[in-house]
Motif scaffolding. Sequence first.
Motif, mmCIF file in Angstrom:
data_model
loop_
_atom_site.group_PDB
_atom_site.id
_atom_site.type_symbol
_atom_site.label_atom_id
_atom_site.label_comp_id
_atom_site.label_asym_id
_atom_site.label_seq_id
_atom_site.Cartn_x
_atom_site.Cartn_y
_atom_site.Cartn_z
ATOM 1 N N ARG B 62 0.711 -1.075 0.225
ATOM 2 C CA ARG B 62 0.203 -0.026 -0.066
ATOM 3 C C ARG B 62 0.645 1.394 0.231
ATOM 4 O O ARG B 62 1.618 1.615 0.762
ATOM 5 C CB ARG B 62 -0.887 0.224 1.243
ATOM 6 N N VAL B 63 0.299 2.121 -0.475
ATOM 7 C CA VAL B 63 1.482 3.240 -1.087
ATOM 8 C C VAL B 63 0.883 4.460 0.412
ATOM 9 O O VAL B 63 -0.693 4.739 0.327
ATOM 10 C CB VAL B 63 1.256 3.946 -2.032
ATOM 11 N N VAL B 64 1.689 4.672 1.733
ATOM 12 C CA VAL B 64 1.669 5.003 2.393
ATOM 13 C C VAL B 64 2.350 6.822 2.457
ATOM 14 O O VAL B 64 2.071 7.502 3.693
ATOM 15 C CB VAL B 64 2.039 4.336 3.707
ATOM 16 N N GLY B 65 2.780 6.884 1.460
ATOM 17 C CA GLY B 65 3.832 8.190 1.348
ATOM 18 C C GLY B 65 3.999 9.129 -0.010
ATOM 19 O O GLY B 65 4.581 7.897 -0.861
ATOM 20 N N THR B 66 4.017 9.895 -0.163
ATOM 21 C CA THR B 66 4.807 10.393 -1.533
ATOM 22 C C THR B 66 5.153 11.498 -1.377
ATOM 23 O O THR B 66 5.450 12.575 -0.426
ATOM 24 C CB THR B 66 3.397 10.715 -2.459
ATOM 25 N N LEU B 67 5.899 11.526 -2.090
ATOM 26 C CA LEU B 67 6.964 12.979 -2.271
ATOM 27 C C LEU B 67 7.649 13.389 -3.983
ATOM 28 O O LEU B 67 7.531 12.215 -4.045
ATOM 29 C CB LEU B 67 8.003 13.383 -1.357
ATOM 30 N N GLN B 68 7.922 14.645 -4.279
ATOM 31 C CA GLN B 68 8.439 14.506 -5.327
ATOM 32 C C GLN B 68 9.543 15.302 -5.590
ATOM 33 O O GLN B 68 9.634 16.564 -4.764
ATOM 34 C CB GLN B 68 7.739 15.205 -6.601
ATOM 35 N N LEU B 69 10.877 14.815 -5.672
ATOM 36 C CA LEU B 69 12.734 15.496 -5.822
ATOM 37 C C LEU B 69 12.380 16.117 -7.773
ATOM 38 O O LEU B 69 12.054 15.389 -7.995
ATOM 39 C CB LEU B 69 13.692 14.873 -5.438
ATOM 40 N N SER B 70 12.570 17.322 -7.065
ATOM 41 C CA SER B 70 13.017 17.829 -9.225
ATOM 42 C C SER B 70 14.686 18.358 -8.997
ATOM 43 O O SER B 70 14.984 19.562 -7.667
ATOM 44 C CB SER B 70 11.824 18.982 -8.924
ATOM 45 N N VAL B 71 14.916 18.075 -9.732
ATOM 46 C CA VAL B 71 16.970 18.260 -9.723
ATOM 47 C C VAL B 71 16.895 19.659 -10.604
ATOM 48 O O VAL B 71 16.630 19.856 -11.492
ATOM 49 C CB VAL B 71 17.716 17.029 -10.317
ATOM 50 N N ILE B 72 17.442 20.484 -10.284
ATOM 51 C CA ILE B 72 17.765 22.804 -10.462
ATOM 52 C C ILE B 72 18.994 22.969 -10.371
ATOM 53 O O ILE B 72 18.843 23.109 -9.329
ATOM 54 C CB ILE B 72 16.067 22.938 -9.980
ATOM 55 N N PRO B 73 19.040 22.702 -11.849
ATOM 56 C CA PRO B 73 21.221 22.820 -11.924
ATOM 57 C C PRO B 73 21.034 24.280 -11.843
ATOM 58 O O PRO B 73 19.889 24.441 -12.552
ATOM 59 C CB PRO B 73 21.394 22.159 -13.054
ATOM 60 N N GLY B 74 21.915 25.618 -11.369
ATOM 61 C CA GLY B 74 22.351 26.384 -12.138
ATOM 62 C C GLY B 74 23.317 27.317 -11.627
ATOM 63 O O GLY B 74 24.130 26.746 -10.761
ATOM 64 N N LEU B 75 23.238 28.323 -11.615
ATOM 65 C CA LEU B 75 24.082 29.564 -11.186
ATOM 66 C C LEU B 75 25.249 29.621 -9.759
ATOM 67 O O LEU B 75 25.988 30.122 -9.320
ATOM 68 C CB LEU B 75 25.141 30.317 -12.571
ATOM 69 N N SER B 76 23.670 30.263 -9.492
ATOM 70 C CA SER B 76 23.675 31.288 -7.915
ATOM 71 C C SER B 76 24.147 29.674 -6.949
ATOM 72 O O SER B 76 24.322 28.495 -7.783
ATOM 73 C CB SER B 76 22.647 31.417 -7.483
ATOM 74 N N ARG B 77 25.103 30.665 -6.299
ATOM 75 C CA ARG B 77 25.852 29.466 -4.997
ATOM 76 C C ARG B 77 26.992 28.364 -5.968
ATOM 77 O O ARG B 77 26.768 27.432 -5.381
ATOM 78 C CB ARG B 77 24.848 28.831 -4.348
ATOM 79 N N THR B 78 27.652 29.108 -6.073
ATOM 80 C CA THR B 78 28.648 29.260 -6.846
ATOM 81 C C THR B 78 27.993 27.867 -8.059
ATOM 82 O O THR B 78 29.153 26.672 -8.187
ATOM 83 C CB THR B 78 29.775 28.601 -6.273
ATOM 84 N N GLY B 79 27.371 27.813 -8.273
ATOM 85 C CA GLY B 79 26.964 26.518 -9.749
ATOM 86 C C GLY B 79 27.053 25.748 -8.868
ATOM 87 O O GLY B 79 26.437 25.035 -9.351
ATOM 88 N N ALA B 80 25.363 25.833 -7.871
ATOM 89 C CA ALA B 80 25.407 25.441 -6.857
ATOM 90 C C ALA B 80 23.938 23.741 -7.944
ATOM 91 O O ALA B 80 22.808 25.151 -8.300
ATOM 92 C CB ALA B 80 24.279 25.318 -5.760
ATOM 93 N N THR B 81 23.466 22.651 -7.918
ATOM 94 C CA THR B 81 22.526 21.806 -8.586
ATOM 95 C C THR B 81 21.781 22.033 -6.794
ATOM 96 O O THR B 81 22.168 21.279 -5.578
ATOM 97 C CB THR B 81 22.910 21.050 -8.685
ATOM 98 N N ARG B 82 20.786 22.284 -7.153
ATOM 99 C CA ARG B 82 19.704 22.087 -5.640
ATOM 100 C C ARG B 82 18.123 21.307 -6.436
ATOM 101 O O ARG B 82 18.352 20.642 -6.963
ATOM 102 C CB ARG B 82 18.897 23.774 -5.287
ATOM 103 N N VAL B 83 17.870 20.663 -4.906
ATOM 104 C CA VAL B 83 16.773 20.020 -5.443
ATOM 105 C C VAL B 83 15.948 20.180 -4.281
ATOM 106 O O VAL B 83 15.463 20.895 -2.930
ATOM 107 C CB VAL B 83 17.017 18.379 -4.461
ATOM 108 N N ILE B 84 14.148 19.606 -5.161
ATOM 109 C CA ILE B 84 12.880 21.197 -4.412
ATOM 110 C C ILE B 84 11.887 19.725 -4.461
ATOM 111 O O ILE B 84 12.624 18.484 -5.223
ATOM 112 C CB ILE B 84 12.560 22.356 -5.696
ATOM 113 N N VAL B 85 11.909 20.217 -3.642
ATOM 114 C CA VAL B 85 10.563 18.479 -2.855
ATOM 115 C C VAL B 85 9.339 18.876 -2.736
ATOM 116 O O VAL B 85 9.061 20.565 -1.809
ATOM 117 C CB VAL B 85 11.192 17.984 -0.985
ATOM 118 N N GLU B 86 8.186 18.884 -3.940
ATOM 119 C CA GLU B 86 7.096 19.353 -3.438
ATOM 120 C C GLU B 86 6.297 17.690 -2.945
ATOM 121 O O GLU B 86 6.818 16.761 -3.386
ATOM 122 C CB GLU B 86 6.637 19.923 -4.697
ATOM 123 N N ALA B 87 5.084 18.022 -2.548
ATOM 124 C CA ALA B 87 3.973 17.534 -2.743
ATOM 125 C C ALA B 87 4.021 16.339 -1.848
ATOM 126 O O ALA B 87 4.301 15.276 -2.258
ATOM 127 C CB ALA B 87 3.912 17.258 -3.770
#
Lengths: 150, 150
Positions: B62-87
């Motif tokens: 049974r599905v008892v939890g969920t989330l979505q990770l989105s990988v966002i490459p960027g220039l700021s923070r010395t070219g940091a890649t960030r992950v955004i957690v949604e839902a």
Amino acid sequence: MNDLVIRPATPEDIPAIVALLAADSVAVSRESPDDLAPYYEAWERIAADPNQHPSVAVRAGRVVGTLQLSVIPGLSRTGATRVIVEAVRVHSDERGNGLGTLLMEWAVERSRELGASLVQLTSDRSRTGAHRFYERLGFTGSHIGFKRQL
Amino acid sequence: MNDLVIRPATPEDIPAIVALLAADSVAVSRESPDDLAPYYEAWERIAADPNQHPSVAVRAGRVVGTLQLSVIPGLSRTGATRVIVEAVRVHSDERGNGLGTLLMEWAVERSRELGASLVQLTSDRSRTGAHRFYERLGFTGSHIGFKRQL
């Protein structure tokens, strides 16, 4: 403002974008404007992802503003696609002349074109002037933005 | 918790994910659990983007939890890649048993594997219990999250 162009960033814009990123009291300690190598490496990752839209505002051949739009398809909100706006900067010479408003209105319109039904961004709690600016543009500060360094 | 599996979501998980999204007092009015068509359309957009990681926690089938990770490459923070957690959602039967913590610790570890140096999320101002939860997990509520519907 007739001579202003907002367009996709190119690798040639990286030094000017980094200068804008570093010319910011909140973010200066996070940037390394004297060593651009990590930014060029990051550019490869950005350019490989069609959902990333790094953008610049250019006036008379000079980069005077920047932001990045990231398109995020998702299931929540009945399958809404959202756009996240990051790294918004306006050159200090250009503050108070409406460039920030033009840049964000462009971001909203571009987000619509990209299929988004929601635009979102986070702003450091200390940037109270920016918060009023985003509210005037129709954004609601309904959320707390949490971050964790890895 | 030995029988818990956290894994990438598949199209077969969509009804259960939507049920979790809709079983939430803040978000219920935004979802349409009786019409899954828009979610299957959104799935096509998500599945086409290698930087999207919709995920589920499953216990005893049974599905008892969920989330979505989105990988966002960027220039700021010395070219940091960030992950955004949604839902992020946990089934009501499973609250208070540590599943939320396991799910978020998994999200942080997965974000590291995906090359991120920063994980971020936004949480509705009204979710004060969730804010304490994220702070215990090492997140800092340093930002205001602004949203604009299009």
